[in-house]
Design a protein around this motif. Structure first.
Motif, PDB file in Angstrom:
ATOM      1  N   ALA A 102       0.975  -1.149  -0.012  1.00  0.00           N
ATOM      2  CA  ALA A 102       0.094  -0.175   0.102  1.00  0.00           C
ATOM      3  C   ALA A 102       0.896   1.347   0.010  1.00  0.00           C
ATOM      4  CB  ALA A 102      -0.898  -0.123   1.133  1.00  0.00           C
ATOM      5  N   ARG A 103       1.639   1.432  -0.929  1.00  0.00           N
ATOM      6  CA  ARG A 103       2.443   2.657  -1.224  1.00  0.00           C
ATOM      7  C   ARG A 103       2.018   3.177  -2.620  1.00  0.00           C
ATOM      8  NH1 ARG A 103       7.192  -0.476   0.533  1.00  0.00           N
ATOM      9  NH2 ARG A 103       8.158   0.139  -1.253  1.00  0.00           N
ATOM     10  N   PRO A 104       2.209   4.528  -2.738  1.00  0.00           N
ATOM     11  CA  PRO A 104       1.680   5.283  -3.990  1.00  0.00           C
ATOM     12  C   PRO A 104       2.534   4.574  -5.389  1.00  0.00           C
ATOM     13  CG  PRO A 104       1.965   6.800  -2.414  1.00  0.00           C
ATOM     14  CD  PRO A 104       2.353   5.518  -1.795  1.00  0.00           C
ATOM     15  N   GLU A 105       3.861   4.335  -5.140  1.00  0.00           N
ATOM     16  CA  GLU A 105       4.553   3.993  -6.400  1.00  0.00           C
ATOM     17  C   GLU A 105       4.260   2.695  -7.093  1.00  0.00           C
ATOM     18  OE1 GLU A 105       7.312   3.019  -2.808  1.00  0.00           O
ATOM     19  OE2 GLU A 105       5.696   4.685  -3.243  1.00  0.00           O
ATOM     20  N   TYR A 106       3.200   2.055  -6.343  1.00  0.00           N
ATOM     21  CA  TYR A 106       2.599   0.719  -6.939  1.00  0.00           C
ATOM     22  C   TYR A 106       1.435   0.927  -7.707  1.00  0.00           C
ATOM     23  CZ  TYR A 106       6.555  -1.715  -4.390  1.00  0.00           C
ATOM     24  OH  TYR A 106       7.769  -1.936  -3.999  1.00  0.00           O
ATOM     25  N   LEU A 107       0.740   1.861  -7.533  1.00  0.00           N
ATOM     26  CA  LEU A 107      -0.470   2.179  -8.268  1.00  0.00           C
ATOM     27  C   LEU A 107      -0.475   1.961  -9.776  1.00  0.00           C
ATOM     28  CD1 LEU A 107      -1.751   5.327  -6.354  1.00  0.00           C
ATOM     29  CD2 LEU A 107      -2.339   2.929  -5.783  1.00  0.00           C
ATOM     30  N   VAL A 108       0.527   2.171 -10.370  1.00  0.00           N
ATOM     31  CA  VAL A 108       0.639   2.083 -11.641  1.00  0.00           C
ATOM     32  C   VAL A 108       0.563   0.504 -12.203  1.00  0.00           C
ATOM     33  CG1 VAL A 108       3.193   1.746 -11.720  1.00  0.00           C
ATOM     34  CG2 VAL A 108       1.929   2.624 -13.725  1.00  0.00           C
ATOM     35  N   LEU A 109       0.758  -0.314 -11.107  1.00  0.00           N
ATOM     36  CA  LEU A 109       0.587  -1.745 -11.531  1.00  0.00           C
ATOM     37  C   LEU A 109      -0.719  -2.191 -11.947  1.00  0.00           C
ATOM     38  CD1 LEU A 109       3.046  -3.406  -9.019  1.00  0.00           C
ATOM     39  CD2 LEU A 109       3.475  -3.122 -11.302  1.00  0.00           C
ATOM     40  N   GLY A 110      -1.607  -1.548 -11.177  1.00  0.00           N
ATOM     41  CA  GLY A 110      -2.830  -1.920 -11.481  1.00  0.00           C
ATOM     42  C   GLY A 110      -3.615  -1.378 -12.889  1.00  0.00           C
ATOM     43  N   ARG A 111      -3.070  -0.166 -13.266  1.00  0.00           N
ATOM     44  CA  ARG A 111      -3.354   0.430 -14.319  1.00  0.00           C
ATOM     45  C   ARG A 111      -2.751  -0.313 -15.595  1.00  0.00           C
ATOM     46  NH1 ARG A 111      -4.844   5.972 -14.145  1.00  0.00           N
ATOM     47  NH2 ARG A 111      -3.696   6.394 -16.171  1.00  0.00           N
TER      48      ARG A 111
ATOM     49  N   GLU B 117      -1.695   4.961  10.605  1.00  0.00           N
ATOM     50  CA  GLU B 117      -0.816   5.143  11.429  1.00  0.00           C
ATOM     51  C   GLU B 117       0.464   4.655  11.110  1.00  0.00           C
ATOM     52  OE1 GLU B 117      -2.386   2.858  14.919  1.00  0.00           O
ATOM     53  OE2 GLU B 117      -4.237   4.013  14.742  1.00  0.00           O
ATOM     54  N   GLY B 118       1.084   4.707   9.765  1.00  0.00           N
ATOM     55  CA  GLY B 118       2.129   4.200   9.371  1.00  0.00           C
ATOM     56  C   GLY B 118       2.458   3.013   9.262  1.00  0.00           C
ATOM     57  N   ARG B 119       1.319   2.076   9.567  1.00  0.00           N
ATOM     58  CA  ARG B 119       1.547   0.680   9.418  1.00  0.00           C
ATOM     59  C   ARG B 119       1.590   0.184   7.979  1.00  0.00           C
ATOM     60  NH1 ARG B 119      -2.330  -4.067   9.210  1.00  0.00           N
ATOM     61  NH2 ARG B 119      -4.093  -2.454   8.904  1.00  0.00           N
ATOM     62  N   ASP B 120       2.465  -0.975   7.713  1.00  0.00           N
ATOM     63  CA  ASP B 120       2.716  -1.105   6.120  1.00  0.00           C
ATOM     64  C   ASP B 120       1.061  -2.226   5.957  1.00  0.00           C
ATOM     65  OD1 ASP B 120       5.125  -0.361   5.670  1.00  0.00           O
ATOM     66  OD2 ASP B 120       6.152  -2.097   6.633  1.00  0.00           O
ATOM     67  N   GLY B 121       0.890  -2.201   4.727  1.00  0.00           N
ATOM     68  CA  GLY B 121      -0.335  -2.660   4.429  1.00  0.00           C
ATOM     69  C   GLY B 121      -0.148  -3.235   3.071  1.00  0.00           C
ATOM     70  N   ILE B 122      -1.221  -4.073   2.641  1.00  0.00           N
ATOM     71  CA  ILE B 122      -1.407  -4.478   1.391  1.00  0.00           C
ATOM     72  C   ILE B 122      -2.782  -4.285   0.657  1.00  0.00           C
ATOM     73  CG2 ILE B 122      -1.665  -6.791  -0.100  1.00  0.00           C
ATOM     74  CD1 ILE B 122       1.084  -6.298   1.264  1.00  0.00           C
ATOM     75  N   VAL B 123      -2.966  -3.664  -0.592  1.00  0.00           N
ATOM     76  CA  VAL B 123      -3.759  -3.554  -1.383  1.00  0.00           C
ATOM     77  C   VAL B 123      -3.993  -4.797  -2.309  1.00  0.00           C
ATOM     78  CG1 VAL B 123      -4.757  -2.205  -3.260  1.00  0.00           C
ATOM     79  CG2 VAL B 123      -3.605  -1.124  -1.359  1.00  0.00           C
ATOM     80  N   GLU B 124      -5.211  -5.419  -2.593  1.00  0.00           N
ATOM     81  CA  GLU B 124      -5.321  -6.369  -3.315  1.00  0.00           C
ATOM     82  C   GLU B 124      -6.514  -6.050  -4.439  1.00  0.00           C
ATOM     83  OE1 GLU B 124      -5.684 -10.468  -1.867  1.00  0.00           O
ATOM     84  OE2 GLU B 124      -5.227  -9.604  -0.051  1.00  0.00           O
ATOM     85  N   VAL B 125      -6.355  -6.154  -5.622  1.00  0.00           N
ATOM     86  CA  VAL B 125      -6.994  -5.925  -6.882  1.00  0.00           C
ATOM     87  C   VAL B 125      -7.463  -7.367  -7.665  1.00  0.00           C
ATOM     88  CG1 VAL B 125      -7.568  -4.470  -8.817  1.00  0.00           C
ATOM     89  CG2 VAL B 125      -6.162  -3.732  -7.053  1.00  0.00           C
ATOM     90  N   SER B 126      -8.587  -7.417  -7.560  1.00  0.00           N
ATOM     91  CA  SER B 126      -9.133  -8.479  -8.467  1.00  0.00           C
ATOM     92  C   SER B 126     -10.003  -8.246  -9.600  1.00  0.00           C
ATOM     93  CB  SER B 126     -10.020  -9.592  -7.523  1.00  0.00           C
ATOM     94  OG  SER B 126     -11.215 -10.424  -8.428  1.00  0.00           O
ATOM     95  N   TYR B 127      -9.668  -8.525 -10.704  1.00  0.00           N
ATOM     96  CA  TYR B 127     -10.193  -8.273 -12.020  1.00  0.00           C
ATOM     97  C   TYR B 127     -11.054  -9.417 -12.538  1.00  0.00           C
ATOM     98  CZ  TYR B 127      -6.139  -4.845 -11.968  1.00  0.00           C
ATOM     99  OH  TYR B 127      -5.230  -4.056 -11.472  1.00  0.00           O
ATOM    100  N   ARG B 128     -12.052  -9.249 -13.044  1.00  0.00           N
ATOM    101  CA  ARG B 128     -12.923 -10.182 -13.836  1.00  0.00           C
ATOM    102  C   ARG B 128     -13.810  -9.503 -14.818  1.00  0.00           C
ATOM    103  NH1 ARG B 128     -14.681 -14.663 -11.568  1.00  0.00           N
ATOM    104  NH2 ARG B 128     -14.435 -13.924  -9.679  1.00  0.00           N
ATOM    105  N   LEU B 129     -13.020 -10.031 -16.404  1.00  0.00           N
ATOM    106  CA  LEU B 129     -13.310  -9.606 -17.360  1.00  0.00           C
ATOM    107  C   LEU B 129     -14.220 -10.737 -18.144  1.00  0.00           C
ATOM    108  CD1 LEU B 129     -12.985  -7.505 -19.688  1.00  0.00           C
ATOM    109  CD2 LEU B 129     -11.157  -8.723 -20.670  1.00  0.00           C
ATOM    110  N   ALA B 130     -15.383 -10.286 -18.498  1.00  0.00           N
ATOM    111  CA  ALA B 130     -16.522 -11.205 -19.032  1.00  0.00           C
ATOM    112  C   ALA B 130     -16.540 -10.262 -20.696  1.00  0.00           C
ATOM    113  CB  ALA B 130     -17.757 -11.340 -18.470  1.00  0.00           C
ATOM    114  N   GLU B 131     -17.552 -11.020 -21.448  1.00  0.00           N
ATOM    115  CA  GLU B 131     -17.702 -10.655 -22.537  1.00  0.00           C
ATOM    116  C   GLU B 131     -18.554  -8.950 -22.636  1.00  0.00           C
ATOM    117  OE1 GLU B 131     -19.682 -12.847 -25.454  1.00  0.00           O
ATOM    118  OE2 GLU B 131     -18.537 -14.865 -25.077  1.00  0.00           O
ATOM    119  N   ASP B 132     -19.163  -9.113 -21.500  1.00  0.00           N
ATOM    120  CA  ASP B 132     -20.037  -7.744 -21.477  1.00  0.00           C
ATOM    121  C   ASP B 132     -19.817  -6.921 -20.420  1.00  0.00           C
ATOM    122  OD1 ASP B 132     -20.915  -9.396 -19.456  1.00  0.00           O
ATOM    123  OD2 ASP B 132     -23.124  -8.849 -19.484  1.00  0.00           O
TER     124      ASP B 132
END
Length: 148
Positions: free
Chosen positions: A24-33, A71-86
């Motif tokens: 959960a750090r700003p420099e990793y946001l580009v990965l999701g994009r 509070e400065g605690r290290d954390g994780i962001v998880e992103v799940s992508y589900r792509l269907a036809e529509d």
């Protein structure tokens, strides 16, 4: 055709499901994009739709990075992508502080920093659901965009 019981989304052989997990750090946001860009190459998707999805994803992940671990605690962001036809369904979860429903509602009404991001996501997607992370503490923000 089967239905994913957890999401209510029709699934068949053409459904793609990807999962991304990052600090959960700003420099990793580009990965999701980047994942969205890759998914758009396998599915016919207008440039405006891809731009809307990238904006919504950036806002959702930024909320987790900025607010879930105050509070400065290290954390994780998880992103799940589900792509269907529509449609494409994106779910962003964290195990941070979670959303306070009253604060979230007030922020959306006043369109302050946190509420503006949610308002943007709501404006550029077709469905939006916000709530607690079903896998434990933290929050879950799920949005969908129809492709047809």
């Amino acid at each position: 055709m089967t239905t994913d019981v957890n999401e209510g989304t029709p699934m068949d052989a053409t459904t793609t499901h990807l999962h991304l997990r990052f600090p959960a750090r700003p420099e990793y946001l580009v990965l999701g994009r980047l994942v969205l860009t890759g998914l758009s190459r396998g599915q016919e998707m207008e440039d405006d739709t891809l731009s809307d999805l990238k904006l919504a994803l950036t806002e959702a992940c930024s909320n987790s990075v900025r607010h879930a671990y105050e509070e400065g605690r290290d954390g994780i962001v998880e992103v799940s992508y589900r792509l269907a036809e529509d449609r494409i369904v994106v779910e962003v979860t964290d195990d941070g502080a979670g959303f306070d429903a009253a604060v979230l509602e007030r922020a959306q009404q006043e369109l302050d920093e946190g509420g503006l991001g949610i308002a943007i996501i709501r404006a550029v997607t077709d469905e939006l659901d916000i709530g607690p992370n079903p896998n434990g503490g933290g929050s879950r923000l799920r949005f969908a965009k129809y492709l047809n």
